[in-house]
Design an enzyme around this catalytic site. Structure first.
Site, PDB file in Angstrom:
ATOM      1  N   LYS A  37       0.816  -1.209   0.000  1.00 50.21           N
ATOM      2  CA  LYS A  37       0.000   0.000   0.000  1.00 50.21           C
ATOM      3  C   LYS A  37       0.859   1.273   0.000  1.00 50.21           C
ATOM      4  O   LYS A  37       0.427   2.321  -0.457  1.00 50.21           O
ATOM      5  CB  LYS A  37      -0.921   0.029   1.228  1.00 50.21           C
TER       6      LYS A  37
HETATM    7  C1  LIG Z   1      -4.559  -4.613   0.581  1.00 57.37           C
HETATM    8  C2  LIG Z   1      -3.812  -5.893   0.518  1.00 57.37           C
HETATM    9  C3  LIG Z   1      -4.144  -6.884  -0.417  1.00 57.37           C
HETATM   10  C4  LIG Z   1      -5.331  -6.762  -1.344  1.00 57.37           C
HETATM   11  O1  LIG Z   1      -5.176  -5.758  -2.299  1.00 57.37           O
HETATM   12  P1  LIG Z   1      -6.469  -5.179  -3.058  1.00 57.37           P
HETATM   13  O2  LIG Z   1      -5.967  -4.054  -3.862  1.00 57.37           O
HETATM   14  O3  LIG Z   1      -7.415  -4.756  -1.975  1.00 57.37           O
HETATM   15  O4  LIG Z   1      -7.026  -6.305  -3.867  1.00 57.37           O
HETATM   16  C5  LIG Z   1      -3.350  -8.015  -0.461  1.00 57.37           C
HETATM   17  N1  LIG Z   1      -2.309  -8.194   0.378  1.00 57.37           N
HETATM   18  C6  LIG Z   1      -1.972  -7.257   1.278  1.00 57.37           C
HETATM   19  C7  LIG Z   1      -0.827  -7.524   2.194  1.00 57.37           C
HETATM   20  C8  LIG Z   1      -2.701  -6.073   1.384  1.00 57.37           C
HETATM   21  O5  LIG Z   1      -2.357  -5.153   2.284  1.00 57.37           O
END
Ligand SMILES: *Cc1c(COP(=O)(O)O)cnc(C)c1O
Length: 462
Positions: free
Chosen positions: A112
């Site tokens: 993120k």
């Molecule tokens: C947010 C997240 C996901 C999922 O990603 P999306 O964009 O919501 O599909 C997968 N793995 C981790 C570690 C995340 O923080």
């Protein structure tokens, strides 16, 4: 570049307005009016660029009329200077034909950060340019919150409030959010699960007068800036392999929750990147796997798993894909979403299902298979996967064809999810930045799972 809503009642608006709007005012999601096409020549020119140089080129296609190139360059450079790896998102080969794209070298050790370091700087830039306050409101299943807070803590002109489901995020995730002591940060710990948090946020954003009066802005993956920032590493991973002599299309396997990350891959493919299969990996919350297999999108029972950031039933970015699946027909999307609201499901006809299956392959990983994958890769290849990444790797092992090259996205560092790793009797060394969290005091406010309760806390904070 203009942006329009998937439901057809907003647009065209510019990039900055699209970022500020978050969820479109008609309840839809904002998408670029046309997807810029990247030619083979351009791909060849981009091949040797550093990560920030590449990000600047990709972003320029989407926002250059509004943000002068020097300003954009500074935003990009500042955003990726906080990463610990010189490649920002390095690719590592773990075995023949399987490479791991490590997206966790940012400040909070999850992917993120790639979008939210940029979005944090972008909001500060917009706030300065417009001389206006920005109040960020977001829901998190764990990683977004930490990352968004890290992106804006202490920044002037910005306040941030993050909702997380009480007791349903990992210890490290909770500490990363709640040990931040900057006055512009409020953590609400909500009695409910992530879908409750996300629903509350959606309702508050749908209250347009409230949203406008309090200058509410989104950081959730519905924000178009996040999707755009995430397309960059698909290109970058492809070029890294190409520079190692790998030619031809590459599959990407993506641990999926809200469909933001994999949608960025879909967008990169639509722009012209030679992507093979997009492998959609879920955990036991497998609504999207069922959609790809059967053409039925219907929330099921909520499961808590070892990969909490994917414990999601209603994938908020999914509507963006529907929009392209239905040939950019906003009326069709509005009707589908209306139907979803009334009947709780979307069913696509056979000919559309064939398109879905051409766009994606999907596999839902059960808890025991997830752990077994972490154990197997640790023992056989000396590589420690976090449980989210393990879902993507397990799906790649199932679905990649013989001889196909696959890049599995590593969405988090295993230290963030030690609860699962410990079950395998694997001892990991925590990075010092994570180790330090355990000694810091926490700040958070417990609230009930209703939008009135949350609103009351917000009014005190703003
Ligand atoms: C947010 C997240 C996901 C999922 O990603 P999306 O964009 O919501 O599909 C997968 N793995 C981790 C570690 C995340 O923080």
């Amino acid at each position: 570049m203009d942006y329009i809503s998937t439901r057809g009642k907003v647009g065209a608006i510019g990039f900055i307005d699209a970022v500020l709007m978050g969820l479109a005012d008609d309840g839809g999601l904002l998408v670029p009016k046309t997807i810029p096409q990247v030619s083979a020549d351009t791909l060849a020119n981009w091949r040797r660029l550093s990560y920030p140089e590449l990000a600047l080129e990709v972003f320029s296609l989407y926002m250059s009329e509004e943000i002068p190139r020097e300003d954009l360059k500074k935003l990009v450079d500042d955003s990726y200077a906080t990463f610990r790896d010189e490649h920002v998102t390095p690719v590592r080969r773990v075995k023949n034909n399987l490479h791991i794209l490590e997206l966790f070298h940012g400040p909070t050790f999850a992917f993120k950060d790639i979008a939210l370091q940029f979005l944090g700087n972008l909001y500060a830039y917009i706030s300065r340019r417009k001389n206006s306050i920005i109040h960020i409101l977001g829901a998190t299943s764990g990683d977004t919150g930490a990352s968004a807070i890290e992106g804006v803590r202490g920044k002037e002109g910005i306040r941030i409030c993050i909702l997380h489901p009480h007791g349903k995020v990992s210890k490290v995730q909770e500490l990363q959010m709640t040990t931040v002591d900057d006055a512009n940060v409020l953590n609400l710990s909500v009695d409910g699960n992530f879908d409750d948090c996300q629903r509350i946020i959606k309702e508050l954003f749908a209250d347009v007068p409230f949203k406008q009066k309090y200058h509410l802005r989104a950081i959730n993956s519905i924000n178009i800036a996040r999707v755009l920032a995430q397309t960059v590493y698909y290109f970058y991973a492809y070029f890294q392999l190409e520079n190692q002599g790998q030619a031809g299309p590459v599959n990407f396997s993506v641990p999926t929750g809200n469909f933001g990350d994999i949608f960025a891959g879909y967008l990169a493919k639509k722009m012209g990147l030679p992507v093979g299969k997009l492998i959609l990996a879920t955990n036991e919350n497998n609504i999207l796997e069922r959609f790809v297999r059967e053409g039925v999108y219907e929330p099921g029972e909520f499961h808590m798993t070892y990969s909490p950031s994917m414990d999601i039933q209603v994938a908020s970015n999914f509507e963006r894909y529907l929009y392209y699946l239905y040939g950019e027909d906003a009326a069709a999307v509005s009707a589908l979403m209306e139907g979803f609201k009334k009947e709780g499901k979307i069913v696509v006809p056979g000919e559309k299902l064939r398109q879905v299956q051409a766009d994606f392959a999907a596999y839902g990983v059960q808890n025991d298979e997830c752990l077994a994958t972490v154990g197997q890769y640790h023992d056989e290849y000396g590589y420690l996967l976090d449980p989210h990444t393990a879902c993507g790797v397990a799906a790649a092992d199932r679905l990649a064809g013989d001889g196909e090259v696959t890049v599995a996205l590593a969405t988090a560092h295993p230290a963030k999810f030690n609860e699962a790793i410990e079950l395998l009797q694997i001892e990991q060394t925590f990075p010092p930045q994570i180790e330090a969290l355990f000694d810091k005091p926490q700040r958070q406010t417990l609230v009930g799972g209703s939008n009135e309760a949350v609103k009351a806390e917000l009014l005190k904070f703003f």
